[in-house]
Design a protein around this motif. Sequence first.
Motif, PDB file in Angstrom:
ATOM      1  N   SER A 297      63.072 -50.331 -27.262  1.00 37.37           N
ATOM      2  CA  SER A 297      64.067 -49.777 -26.331  1.00 37.37           C
ATOM      3  C   SER A 297      64.251 -48.276 -26.530  1.00 37.37           C
ATOM      4  N   GLN A 298      63.873 -47.785 -27.688  1.00 36.46           N
ATOM      5  CA  GLN A 298      64.011 -46.359 -27.987  1.00 36.46           C
ATOM      6  C   GLN A 298      62.730 -45.573 -27.690  1.00 36.46           C
TER       7      GLN A 298
ATOM      8  N   GLN B 217      68.477 -47.226 -37.612  1.00 37.00           N
ATOM      9  CA  GLN B 217      69.361 -47.921 -36.667  1.00 37.00           C
ATOM     10  C   GLN B 217      68.901 -49.370 -36.469  1.00 37.00           C
ATOM     11  N   ALA B 218      67.600 -49.582 -36.471  1.00 34.51           N
ATOM     12  CA  ALA B 218      67.080 -50.958 -36.387  1.00 34.51           C
ATOM     13  C   ALA B 218      67.573 -51.760 -37.589  1.00 34.51           C
TER      14      ALA B 218
ATOM     15  N   ASP C 145      62.473 -54.382 -44.717  1.00 39.11           N
ATOM     16  CA  ASP C 145      61.726 -53.128 -44.650  1.00 39.11           C
ATOM     17  C   ASP C 145      61.326 -52.945 -43.194  1.00 39.11           C
ATOM     18  N   CYS C 146      61.410 -51.704 -42.692  1.00 38.72           N
ATOM     19  CA  CYS C 146      61.119 -51.479 -41.280  1.00 38.72           C
ATOM     20  C   CYS C 146      60.488 -50.102 -41.103  1.00 38.72           C
ATOM     21  N   GLY C 147      59.621 -49.987 -40.113  1.00 37.94           N
ATOM     22  CA  GLY C 147      59.010 -48.696 -39.832  1.00 37.94           C
ATOM     23  C   GLY C 147      58.821 -48.504 -38.337  1.00 37.94           C
ATOM     24  N   ALA C 148      58.983 -47.255 -37.883  1.00 34.89           N
ATOM     25  CA  ALA C 148      58.805 -46.959 -36.464  1.00 34.89           C
ATOM     26  C   ALA C 148      58.037 -45.651 -36.308  1.00 34.89           C
TER      27      ALA C 148
ATOM     28  N   TYR D 292      62.319 -55.467 -33.333  1.00 35.50           N
ATOM     29  CA  TYR D 292      61.260 -55.176 -32.350  1.00 35.50           C
ATOM     30  C   TYR D 292      61.872 -54.675 -31.040  1.00 35.50           C
ATOM     31  N   ASN D 293      62.851 -55.412 -30.533  1.00 35.28           N
ATOM     32  CA  ASN D 293      63.450 -55.051 -29.244  1.00 35.28           C
ATOM     33  C   ASN D 293      64.129 -53.684 -29.314  1.00 35.28           C
TER      34      ASN D 293
END
Length: 257
Positions: free
Chosen positions: A51-52, A23-24, A102-105, A46-47
């Motif tokens: 927020s999640q 979703q980011a 590229d993104c990771g959470a 980041y935001n």
Amino acid sequence: MAITIKSNEQFALMRRAGRITAQALVLVREAVKPGVTTRDLDTIAYNYIKSQGAIPSFKGYGGQMRGIPRYPATICASVNAVIVHGIPSDVPLQEGDLLSIDCGAIYRGYHGDAAISLAVGGKASPLVQRLLDGGEEALHIGVGKAQAGNRIGVISNAIQQYVEGLGFRVVHDYGGHGIGTAMHEDPHVPNEGYPTDGIVLRLGMAIAIEPMLSAGSPDVEVAADGWAVIIKDRALSSHFEHTVAITENGPEIMTLP
Ligand code: MF3
Ligand code: CO
């Protein structure tokens, strides 16, 4: 870190982490246009992740062993010949740039890791379009091989054969990885090799599959900032990634929005 076998409860948390990651990327993609900086995109990711109730996994990553700074951002934003690990900057994106994000959470201790590539402004040159379509299809093909009983090399080989059939190369030295309570677990998931290579996949494993395509050389170098990985001959490149679970129903993509 060693390979871990996940329970269905653990997969459920990975699905949550994966959805937040995906979703980011949706939000970032919607914000991409000429004139926007990759730092602006980083702030959006980041935001959203915060927020999640999740944690950006790239921020503060690594550095210790190589004597280089820890990774400073939430996303990697890799433009044109930069194939992965580009640090977001204040340079405005330009129409037609090939941008990989590229993104990771981390959600309750579990990781999601995903990447997309796109043409800035939506107007892709024919070469850029072929790299985008080829990268997406290479990922799709790799995901399809992420089945219990297959060796890792079945994935690697399928990606390599497809990419080389398009007249592109997969870059050497970088690939996917196991994932779970750490972003990088064993096994390594190369984008090239033989079907007999590597461990046999089992139910409960999760891996990040990430084909990286070069329109020129398969060789790369690392930039002076210690992070950005650049195609040696400065050819265009694309990168796509999903986190995938090995389940009794076959491969399950965890990084869907
Ligand atoms: N998806 C990339 C990877 O697997 C992201 C790592 S960026 C880093 O390896 F900064 F966190 F290293
Ligand atoms: Co990854």
